[in-house]
Structure formats: C-alpha cells, structure tokens
Design a protein around this motif. Sequence first.
Motif, mmCIF file in Angstrom:
data_model
loop_
_atom_site.group_PDB
_atom_site.id
_atom_site.type_symbol
_atom_site.label_atom_id
_atom_site.label_comp_id
_atom_site.label_asym_id
_atom_site.label_seq_id
_atom_site.Cartn_x
_atom_site.Cartn_y
_atom_site.Cartn_z
ATOM 1 N N PHE A 88 5.682 5.753 -5.154
ATOM 2 C CA PHE A 88 5.898 6.453 -6.745
ATOM 3 C C PHE A 88 4.755 7.493 -7.806
ATOM 4 O O PHE A 88 4.900 7.559 -8.344
ATOM 5 C CB PHE A 88 5.653 4.438 -7.781
ATOM 6 C CG PHE A 88 7.174 4.017 -7.321
ATOM 7 C CD1 PHE A 88 8.178 4.123 -7.911
ATOM 8 C CD2 PHE A 88 6.537 2.793 -6.549
ATOM 9 C CE1 PHE A 88 9.472 3.397 -8.194
ATOM 10 C CE2 PHE A 88 7.991 1.788 -6.360
ATOM 11 C CZ PHE A 88 8.821 2.334 -6.862
ATOM 12 N N LEU A 89 3.802 6.698 -6.900
ATOM 13 C CA LEU A 89 3.048 7.343 -7.077
ATOM 14 C C LEU A 89 3.153 9.238 -7.328
ATOM 15 O O LEU A 89 2.663 10.049 -7.650
ATOM 16 C CB LEU A 89 1.270 7.561 -7.026
ATOM 17 C CG LEU A 89 0.100 7.575 -7.468
ATOM 18 C CD1 LEU A 89 0.296 7.109 -9.024
ATOM 19 C CD2 LEU A 89 -1.246 6.921 -6.892
ATOM 20 N N SER A 118 1.356 -1.744 -0.109
ATOM 21 C CA SER A 118 0.234 -0.014 0.660
ATOM 22 C C SER A 118 0.781 1.382 0.105
ATOM 23 O O SER A 118 0.302 2.471 -0.747
ATOM 24 C CB SER A 118 -1.031 0.201 1.083
ATOM 25 O OG SER A 118 -0.493 -0.015 2.375
ATOM 26 N N SER A 119 2.292 1.292 0.653
ATOM 27 C CA SER A 119 2.528 2.440 0.290
ATOM 28 C C SER A 119 3.299 2.396 0.075
ATOM 29 O O SER A 119 4.067 4.332 -1.345
ATOM 30 C CB SER A 119 3.703 2.028 2.040
ATOM 31 O OG SER A 119 3.108 2.065 3.292
ATOM 32 N N LEU A 120 4.127 1.555 -1.188
ATOM 33 C CA LEU A 120 5.221 1.810 -1.698
ATOM 34 C C LEU A 120 5.041 2.486 -3.215
ATOM 35 O O LEU A 120 5.666 3.471 -3.664
ATOM 36 C CB LEU A 120 5.873 0.418 -2.548
ATOM 37 C CG LEU A 120 7.332 0.655 -3.050
ATOM 38 C CD1 LEU A 120 8.235 1.025 -1.821
ATOM 39 C CD2 LEU A 120 7.989 -1.130 -2.811
ATOM 40 N N PRO A 121 3.346 1.847 -3.716
ATOM 41 C CA PRO A 121 3.096 2.219 -4.420
ATOM 42 C C PRO A 121 2.860 3.748 -5.064
ATOM 43 O O PRO A 121 2.878 4.342 -5.455
ATOM 44 C CB PRO A 121 2.525 1.761 -5.116
ATOM 45 C CG PRO A 121 1.808 0.208 -4.206
ATOM 46 C CD PRO A 121 3.094 0.019 -3.641
ATOM 47 N N ALA A 126 13.821 18.656 -5.592
ATOM 48 C CA ALA A 126 12.529 18.154 -4.677
ATOM 49 C C ALA A 126 11.978 16.863 -3.853
ATOM 50 O O ALA A 126 12.035 16.718 -3.662
ATOM 51 C CB ALA A 126 12.169 19.460 -3.873
ATOM 52 N N ALA A 127 11.455 16.667 -5.826
ATOM 53 C CA ALA A 127 10.975 15.308 -5.622
ATOM 54 C C ALA A 127 10.962 14.046 -5.334
ATOM 55 O O ALA A 127 11.093 13.353 -4.268
ATOM 56 C CB ALA A 127 10.316 15.234 -7.142
ATOM 57 N N LEU A 128 12.489 14.353 -6.130
ATOM 58 C CA LEU A 128 13.655 13.099 -5.486
ATOM 59 C C LEU A 128 13.723 13.425 -3.894
ATOM 60 O O LEU A 128 13.827 11.983 -3.369
ATOM 61 C CB LEU A 128 14.550 13.124 -6.450
ATOM 62 C CG LEU A 128 14.671 12.643 -7.372
ATOM 63 C CD1 LEU A 128 16.128 12.817 -8.197
ATOM 64 C CD2 LEU A 128 14.299 11.274 -8.138
ATOM 65 N N THR A 188 2.534 12.813 -9.130
ATOM 66 C CA THR A 188 1.774 13.825 -8.856
ATOM 67 C C THR A 188 2.495 14.989 -8.601
ATOM 68 O O THR A 188 2.212 16.341 -8.423
ATOM 69 C CB THR A 188 1.348 13.316 -7.565
ATOM 70 O OG1 THR A 188 1.859 12.915 -6.761
ATOM 71 C CG2 THR A 188 -0.058 12.430 -7.750
ATOM 72 N N SER A 189 4.114 14.846 -7.770
ATOM 73 C CA SER A 189 4.820 16.001 -7.871
ATOM 74 C C SER A 189 5.308 16.912 -8.606
ATOM 75 O O SER A 189 5.040 18.354 -8.902
ATOM 76 C CB SER A 189 6.492 15.542 -7.192
ATOM 77 O OG SER A 189 6.900 15.338 -7.761
#
Lengths: 186, 219, 245
Positions: free
Chosen positions: B112-113, B106-109, B127-129, B117-118
């Motif tokens: 990535f998502l 549930s958290s790993l997807p 910053a997204a990384l 969305t960033s």
Amino acid sequence: MIKVENLSYSFNDFPLLENLNFEVNPSEIIHLKGENGSGKSTLLKILSGILNNFQGKVLSTTKNVFFLGHNLGLKDSLSVKDNLLLDYRFNSEVDSLSEALKLFELNSMKETKLFNLSQGQRKKVSLVQLFLSKYDLFLLDEPFANLDQKGIELIENTIRHHQNRGSSVIFTSHEDHNISSRELVL
Amino acid sequence: MKSFYFKTFQRDSKVYLSRSSSFLGPIVFFLITITLYPLAFGSDEEKLAELSAGIIWISILLANLLSHQFIFNEDYKDGSLDLVLASGKSLFLWASIKIFVNWYFSSLPLIFLSLLTSFMLYLPFDAALILALTLFLGTPILSMFGALAGALTLERGNIVGSSIVIPMCLPALILGILAIQSYKNEELFFYIFLLAAFLFFSIPILIASCLGAIRLHFE
Amino acid sequence: MRQLFNQLISFPYFFKIAQISFPYLFLLSILVILLGVLWGVFFSPVDVTQGEVYRIIYLHVPAASVAQSIYYTMVIASITYLIWRIKMASVFMISMAPLGAIFTFLALFTGAVWGQPTWGTWWVWDARLTSTLILLILYLAIISLFSSFDRRASTDQAVSIVVLIGGINLPIIKLSVEWWNTLHQSASITLSGSSIDNEMLIPLLISIFGFYLYVTAIGMRKMQVEILKREISHNWVKEIFIEKR
C-alpha cells in the motif's frame, strides 16, 4: 510405555550417548542423572522427537508427550495468560487456568507481559503449563532449577499428581529428590 | 481447545502486533531507502519516473528480506521450536502460517505504501497499479526467500543468509519490473503470468527448503 | 558397476585412486592446455574482424564452459547428497565451489580484456555477462556458507540446499536476464559473432578439453584435502601417513 534399545548419538563424530538400553513403565518417575555434558538434555530431546538422527531404536506406545526444555519456549512480548493458552502443549480447559495461576501465585500477573517477570517467575509460568497439561509422558529438563523451596515442593506435588493419573515422568536434576521411583545415571 | 495451527497463527500475530519495532521497522526502512534515491540521483522528474519502478522494487526487496530474516530465529532461541518439533505436527503448514503472518504484517503495508510513494516518484497511475499487482505476487516469493535465509543462519543470524538469497530473488525482480515497463503492451500478461508461475512453484520448493534448513540445526 | 560406485564413494579408496592418478592427470592437463593455447595463439589464422585480440578465446571460452559445468555437477552432487546422504557428494561440492568461483572470475576477466579493444568497453550489462556475474556471486555466497555452522553435517546439508535451489533458479535467472536485456538494450553488441572457422575450432576444443582435465585433477586434489580434514582421526588416514614415513 517407552523402550530404548542400543541408542547411540554422536555430535561431530564425538559420541555423546553410547548403547543405551532402558525401559519406562506407566506411572514411573525416573530421575535422570549425570555430569554436565553427559547427554541428559540430548536424551530427552531424542525421546521427545526433537532430535532424530540417532542410531538404535526408540519404541514408544504413546505420541502424547510433554517436553519442557532448557529454554522454556515462552514469548517475551506476550502476557502470562497468552503464553499459557497459546502454548502448543496446552490441552486443558481454559477455565482451569485461573485456579492453577492462584496455586502458583501468579494470578495477579495474568495480563503482565513476560519481559517484566524474573527468571524464577518465568520458570513458574512454564510449570503452570506442566501442571495443567494432560499427557502420557512428561520429559522435563531441569524442572527444579531457578526455584525456591516452595516452588520445588509444588513441582514435586505436580509430578506426583501426574503419576497418580497414570503418566510417566522423566526429569533431570543435580539434586536428590525422593519422588523418583528409579534413578538412571548416564 | 484450539488447534496447533490456529495457535501458531494467533501467537505469531500477537507477537507481531505487540512490538512496534517489528511492525514499523520495515516501513521505516522502506521509506528511507526510497528517499535515498532522489537524494542520490537528483530530483529530475523524468529521470525519477523512469527509475521509479526499479527504485520501489529494490527497496521492497531489501526491506522484505530483512524483515523475514529472523522469522524462525526467535523461536529457535526461546525454545518454541523445540516444542514445535516435539509436537510431531506437520511442519510444512506451520512454516507456511508463520511466513504468511509475517508477510501479512510486514509486506502488505509496504504494498500500500508503495502505491503512495509511486506518486512521489512520478510513476504513471496505470503503471502504479501494475506495480502493486507485481508486488502482490512478488513479495510472497521474497518473504519465503527471506525466511530461508533466516532458517539457514538460525544460530548466527548474519549477513550470509541474505547475500545467498538475493541472487535467487532476481527473477522475481526482473519479471516484476518488466511487467511494469510493459504496462501499455500485451506482453504485460505474459510477465504477470510468469511471475505468478514463479510464485506457484516457489511455495512448495522454498518452504520445504526452509524446513530442511531448520532441521539441520537439530541433528 | 554398483560395486565400482560403492568403492568410488568410499573415502580410503578414492583417496588412493586420487593419490596415484593426480600427477599424471595434472601433467596431462597442463600439456593439453599448452597444446591448445599455443596452437591457437601461434598457428591458427587471424580473425578478419577482430584481429589478433580474439585469441584470448582460447582461455575465455574454456574458462566460461568449465565455470558453468562445475555448477551443474554440483547440482547433481547436491541431489545425491540430499537423497542418499553420500558424504562424497558433499566433499565434492565443498571442494569444487572455490574452483567454480575462480573459473567464473577468469571468464569474466578474460572477457573484459577481450571486450576492451574489440568493443571499446571493459564491461557491458549484456545478458551473458550479467548472468555470469550472478553465477560468480552465487559461488561466493555458497563459499561464505562453509563456516556458518558448528556441525559438519549441517554445513553439508545447508550447502546442498542452496546449491540445489540455485541450480533450479539458474536457468530461470538466465531466461529473465535475457528478457530484461532485450527490453532494455537494442542489440548493438553481440558476443556470438560469425560462425567459427575449423582451424580455430580444433585448438579451442583441445584447450577446453585441457581445462576440464585440469579441473578434474585439481578438484581431486582438493577433495583429498577435504577428506583428510574430515577423516583425520580415522585409522586409515594414520595408516597411510605411517606407511609413507
């Protein structure tokens, strides 16, 4: 095999079990009787190690204990086969599974998800587990509930089969069963 | 014959994968929460860029807590928990595996998502990384708190559990966002280090608390 | 020493002690608070920068101090309960949490009343205010846990677990809120201000002392009620009330 000394257990200061003393020998089948709310399920949970804040002593020579509770511990979203193989209690060979499923007339439903099964069929699935697993002590809470006559006979045979292998069985039931070597009334 | 812990792993994974609701639920929740923010604050690019790290973190925090709320609940209701307790095996490892499986699916997807969305919220790529890294360190903490919330309210499964653990999650949220905001400075490493330390110390404390919380339904 | 401790954690003994000492303690606390607050309001000098408004510190500072101390004593009680299973510890936690919530709210409220004329705003997201708000939420969350279980022992244990984790977490929350604050806000408002004058400090200390006495008295009373709830079916409770009649 198991020895209980002065066992007491209370729920919210309300005593449920008081000063129980009894002993279970190898190859013994004990029928645990009592009215609703007399603490039969609680006693089985204590013996299996699920509940542990009781007073008194429970001495056991084996840790190899099979527990079958009111809630069967089956997963609705898994198939019958997965439910049996991935059950924590399953300690038999995988090959013996189809043999047992045939015996309980569940072979055609091997891959069926459990939520498609009726209450009685679910019970049967958990009894396949009982049939397959090899343990020293079996603690069965209402194994005969929700079963037809044929199913009841199957269970009685299964219990005898375990007895012949040297295991002890404690079960609860409201009806009389001639398989038990002793009755214990709470 | 498979070991107890391997069975736990396989059982939970299969249960998880067999149900689209448990798999897609957090994703849908996350996406809709993300969408709420521009709708509420307006589509101004600069404003959203400034808020984006916080938006994503808050959405993940809520989605994560929700998805971990019922992690022990089903086992409690269907009797599996009885069998686990009767097995006499180490519950610590058992709970860790359960939380890990839940985190994995549930958290790993969501991590990535969140990268995806960033871009929609105009967060700079660097910053997204960092965002992904902070989520990687932070979501296990949230998962464990979520599991604790669930373990505390096994019988009822109500809002009380999550409202108790959200204040406890705040350090993770703050450290994560601080790290993202200082993605150009050296302070970044300080915050990342602190977040990692928070995770490290959370694991034994929170899992032990989960077990304590589960135990109190069996007394 | 050990014997004294054992006596204090036995319900009947504690109940008796509390029964005797409550009126005196309560009266004394009211007197001390009145002394501190009246002294502060009428006889201490006016603050140069803030004027008369500052006098609310004679309520604000004691409330804030009590609010935090209650939490720390609850943490100690939770450890005591989790390790030694001393029932008195859980009675303590369950009785004190509502008091903690009330005093935290009082601290926030008096802070807002103070802040409005002094800095022109009821509320700022300053580190101290934010972590006090979180403390209030934590108290409320703990209180909401009281009715979540069928078994008293379960409630006690759940409350201790949450109090303990909250206790470990509270300093971390405070620290991170401070870092958050320094990054987000250029320090335009500082609550600490200049060092405090002796003539203000003495009534303040008296007032703080009075608040602690008050909390002790009320806390004891609440613990008595909680003990009665738990032990209602026990003989010693019946004996006390039959004696009274």
